[in-house]
Write an enzyme that holds these catalytic residues in place. Structure first.
Site, PDB file in Angstrom:
ATOM      1  N   HIS A 144       1.075  -1.149   0.057  1.00  0.00           N
ATOM      2  CA  HIS A 144       0.065   0.067   0.052  1.00  0.00           C
ATOM      3  C   HIS A 144       0.939   1.314  -0.075  1.00  0.00           C
ATOM      4  CE1 HIS A 144      -2.533  -3.017   2.360  1.00  0.00           C
ATOM      5  NE2 HIS A 144      -3.418  -2.530   1.858  1.00  0.00           N
TER       6      HIS A 144
ATOM      7  N   ASP B 231       2.359   1.765   3.203  1.00  0.00           N
ATOM      8  CA  ASP B 231       3.397   0.815   3.937  1.00  0.00           C
ATOM      9  C   ASP B 231       4.502   1.286   3.525  1.00  0.00           C
ATOM     10  OD1 ASP B 231       1.089  -0.842   4.165  1.00  0.00           O
ATOM     11  OD2 ASP B 231       1.513  -2.099   2.707  1.00  0.00           O
TER      12      ASP B 231
ATOM     13  N   MET C  90       2.405  -6.107  -7.388  1.00  0.00           N
ATOM     14  CA  MET C  90       1.130  -5.525  -7.060  1.00  0.00           C
ATOM     15  C   MET C  90       1.163  -4.478  -6.091  1.00  0.00           C
ATOM     16  SD  MET C  90      -1.696  -5.244  -4.710  1.00  0.00           S
ATOM     17  CE  MET C  90      -2.199  -6.816  -3.715  1.00  0.00           C
TER      18      MET C  90
ATOM     19  N   GLU D 174     -11.135  -6.255  -4.969  1.00  0.00           N
ATOM     20  CA  GLU D 174     -11.397  -7.489  -3.988  1.00  0.00           C
ATOM     21  C   GLU D 174     -12.516  -7.368  -3.363  1.00  0.00           C
ATOM     22  OE1 GLU D 174      -7.752  -7.615  -1.792  1.00  0.00           O
ATOM     23  OE2 GLU D 174      -8.497  -8.638  -0.149  1.00  0.00           O
TER      24      GLU D 174
ATOM     25  N   LYS E  40     -15.385  -8.264  -0.287  1.00  0.00           N
ATOM     26  CA  LYS E  40     -15.375  -8.826   1.021  1.00  0.00           C
ATOM     27  C   LYS E  40     -16.678  -8.297   1.664  1.00  0.00           C
ATOM     28  CE  LYS E  40     -12.817  -8.482   5.579  1.00  0.00           C
ATOM     29  NZ  LYS E  40     -11.815  -7.783   6.395  1.00  0.00           N
TER      30      LYS E  40
ATOM     31  N   GLU F 164     -10.302 -13.081  -2.569  1.00  0.00           N
ATOM     32  CA  GLU F 164      -9.428 -13.699  -1.177  1.00  0.00           C
ATOM     33  C   GLU F 164     -10.378 -14.738  -0.658  1.00  0.00           C
ATOM     34  OE1 GLU F 164      -7.687 -11.037   1.558  1.00  0.00           O
ATOM     35  OE2 GLU F 164      -8.371 -12.141   3.317  1.00  0.00           O
TER      36      GLU F 164
ATOM     37  N   HIS G 233     -12.283 -14.018   2.514  1.00  0.00           N
ATOM     38  CA  HIS G 233     -13.381 -13.073   2.281  1.00  0.00           C
ATOM     39  C   HIS G 233     -14.661 -13.909   1.678  1.00  0.00           C
ATOM     40  CE1 HIS G 233     -10.614  -9.320   1.855  1.00  0.00           C
ATOM     41  NE2 HIS G 233     -10.420 -10.150   3.056  1.00  0.00           N
TER      42      HIS G 233
ATOM     43  N   ASP H  92      -5.596 -13.594  -3.638  1.00  0.00           N
ATOM     44  CA  ASP H  92      -5.255 -13.528  -2.357  1.00  0.00           C
ATOM     45  C   ASP H  92      -5.566 -14.578  -1.657  1.00  0.00           C
ATOM     46  OD1 ASP H  92      -4.244 -10.893  -2.573  1.00  0.00           O
ATOM     47  OD2 ASP H  92      -5.897 -10.048  -1.170  1.00  0.00           O
TER      48      ASP H  92
ATOM     49  N   ASP I 183     -12.538 -11.837   9.578  1.00  0.00           N
ATOM     50  CA  ASP I 183     -11.510 -12.135   8.912  1.00  0.00           C
ATOM     51  C   ASP I 183     -10.081 -12.645   9.347  1.00  0.00           C
ATOM     52  OD1 ASP I 183     -10.105 -12.010   6.413  1.00  0.00           O
ATOM     53  OD2 ASP I 183      -9.742 -10.090   6.471  1.00  0.00           O
TER      54      ASP I 183
ATOM     55  N   ASP J 133      -7.465 -14.520   8.155  1.00  0.00           N
ATOM     56  CA  ASP J 133      -6.131 -14.417   7.348  1.00  0.00           C
ATOM     57  C   ASP J 133      -5.197 -15.380   7.571  1.00  0.00           C
ATOM     58  OD1 ASP J 133      -7.413 -12.350   5.739  1.00  0.00           O
ATOM     59  OD2 ASP J 133      -6.210 -10.576   6.977  1.00  0.00           O
TER      60      ASP J 133
ATOM     61  N   ASP K 254      -2.027 -13.210   1.203  1.00  0.00           N
ATOM     62  CA  ASP K 254      -2.493 -12.167   1.980  1.00  0.00           C
ATOM     63  C   ASP K 254      -2.994 -12.864   3.396  1.00  0.00           C
ATOM     64  OD1 ASP K 254      -3.305  -9.826   3.011  1.00  0.00           O
ATOM     65  OD2 ASP K 254      -5.092  -9.626   1.764  1.00  0.00           O
TER      66      ASP K 254
HETATM   67  C1  GLT Z   1      -6.203  -5.153   4.197  1.00  0.00           C
HETATM   68  C2  GLT Z   1      -7.125  -6.368   3.740  1.00  0.00           C
HETATM   69  C3  GLT Z   1      -6.743  -7.109   2.687  1.00  0.00           C
HETATM   70  C4  GLT Z   1      -6.395  -6.334   1.561  1.00  0.00           C
HETATM   71  C5  GLT Z   1      -5.484  -5.351   1.384  1.00  0.00           C
HETATM   72  C6  GLT Z   1      -5.317  -4.822   0.147  1.00  0.00           C
HETATM   73  S1  GLT Z   1      -5.309  -4.550   2.944  1.00  0.00           S
HETATM   74  O1  GLT Z   1      -5.008  -6.016   4.723  1.00  0.00           O
HETATM   75  O2  GLT Z   1      -7.507  -7.104   4.912  1.00  0.00           O
HETATM   76  O3  GLT Z   1      -7.551  -8.194   2.217  1.00  0.00           O
HETATM   77  O4  GLT Z   1      -6.161  -7.404   0.251  1.00  0.00           O
HETATM   78  O5  GLT Z   1      -5.661  -3.338   0.269  1.00  0.00           O
HETATM   79 MN    MN Z   2      -8.591 -11.015   4.717  1.00  0.00          MN
HETATM   80 MN    MN Z   3      -6.736  -9.456   0.598  1.00  0.00          MN
END
Ligand code: GLT
Ligand code: MN
Ligand code: MN
Length: 388
Positions: free
Chosen positions: A56, A59, A90, A183, A185, A219, A222, A247, A257, A259, A289
């Site tokens: 980002h 970042d 990316m 993306e 969510k 993702e 998500h 992702d 979420d 992750d 991700d």
């Molecule tokens: C954030 C989110 C991710 C996205 C990122 C891209 S930022 O961490 O949870 O799923 O992919 O903006």
């Molecule tokens: Mn996520």
């Molecule tokens: Mn993501």
């Protein structure tokens, strides 16, 4: 099975700076790990055989810092990319962290915030172009509502489309070789987020002015939060030629979420996902991700990163074994998998319609058939468990 479970750049694995850089902050607790410097992250990733990194704007370049400092931070990043051989695969805009985005970015009710969000994206698209990033992701974490009284969703979607059309126009005008990936969510951090699923996003893209340059960045976590099959979402995205980026992580249905490390939860789902990606000719990066559990120190972060790669490569090897097993080919043939690739009636013509009308079907005989899917699916499980 003796797969080589370490990555090489040609595998095209990538990580976001915010993934290995995650310090374990959550809504209930502060950071538990020290900050890893960007250069150390890149060196650590290169040592693991990773191909690319994503970022980002915030970042990489300190938010609100003078241009000279931001330029120095960017130049330092470019230097470490050169040293490590990593590619910038990316880029994306942070349109969620600063309080200015609390009501949304492209869909904030405040037109000044919307204009600022578009400008912030343009600035970072310039950086993405300078770094040669081919994909620009839009994750609209703050684009949504808690109360449906607060926004007319139709207006919000119109503003979302307007912003993406404008930014696509900017990319074309500048002659940048960049494509956009949306993306989806369903929620978190907003109560409801616009474009909540792969299906919503695919439908939305067809309304955009430059839809050929807009695809998806689905993702795992998500889609799974919604209880939907990530595999099915990705398969349709591929079928529509819209899988621009992906992702990879892991998630249990119905939770926040999470992750998690790729392959740590839904192993059977991931077997099919990896098999799909490997067999489809998808040429983009496989982007992790995800982040380490909050229990981990810096060493645990690298265990996490290695685990993502290891699980992907192991599942790819399992998929190859599965696809080369003659019992699988026979079971698939019995089930009719290859037959689904044959047209049912072909293109419409008056003659074809008349021919179909004249056809006689023995419905009872058709209905009596078994499809042998128990046998086929058990072969899947046997392969995954290593007992095939
Ligand atoms: C954030 C989110 C991710 C996205 C990122 C891209 S930022 O961490 O949870 O799923 O992919 O903006
Ligand atoms: Mn996520
Ligand atoms: Mn993501």
């Amino acid at each position: 099975m003796s797969p080589e479970l370490t990555a090489r750049p040609e595998h095209k694995f990538s990580f976001g700076l915010w993934t290995v850089g995650n310090r374990g902050r959550d809504p209930f607790g502060e950071a538990v790990r020290p900050k890893i410097e960007v250069a150390d992250m890149l060196r650590g990733l290169a040592d693991l055989g990773v191909y690319g990194v994503s970022f980002h704007d915030d970042d990489l370049m300190t938010f609100g810092a003078p241009e000279s400092q931001r330029r120095a931070e960017l130049d330092a990043f470019k230097k470490t990319l050169d040293e490590t051989g990593l590619v910038c695969s990316m880029a994306t805009t942070n349109l969620f962290y600063h309080p200015v985005f609390k009501d949304g970015a492209f869909t904030s009710n405040d037109p000044q915030v919307r204009r600022y969000a578009i400008q912030k994206s343009m600035r970072n698209i310039d950086v993405a172009a300078e770094l040669g990033a081919p994909i620009y992701v839009f994750w609209g974490g703050r684009e949504g509502v808690e109360s449906a009284a607060a926004k007319d969703t139709r207006d919000a979607l119109a503003r979302y489309a307007e912003a993406l059309d404008f930014l696509a126009g900017y990319v074309k005008d500048k002659g940048y070789d960049i494509r956009f990936a949306l993306e989806p969510k369903p929620n978190e951090p907003r109560g409801d987020i616009f474009l909540p699923t792969v299906g919503h996003a695919l439908g939305f893209i067809s309304t955009l002015e430059h839809q050929e340059m807009v695809g998806l960045n689905p993702e795992v976590a998500h889609e799974t939060m919604s209880g939907l099959s990530f595999y099915q979402g990705v398969a349709q995205t591929l079928w529509q030629g819209k899988l621009f980026h992906i992702d990879l992580n892991d998630q249990r249905i119905g939770r926040f979420d999470q992750d998690f490390r790729f392959g740590s939860e839904g192993i059977k789902d991931h077997f099919f996902l990896v098999r799909l990606l490997e067999n489809s000719g998808y040429a983009g990066v496989k982007h992790f991700d995800a982040h380490a559990y909050r229990t981990e120190d810096v060493e645990g972060v690298w265990d996490f990163a290695r685990g993502c790669i290891r699980n992907y490569l192991a599942l790819a090897e399992k998929a190859r074994e599965f696809d080369s097993d003659p019992r699988v080919a026979a079971a698939m043939s019995y089930t009719g998998v290859p037959q689904l690739a044959e047209p049912s009636v072909g293109p419409y013509s008056t003659e074809a319609a008349a021919g179909l009308m004249d056809e006689q079907f023995d419905v009872d005989s058709l209905a009596s058939r078994g499809f042998g899917i128990e046998k086929l699916d058990q072969l899947v499980v046997d392969h995954i468990l290593g007992i095939a």
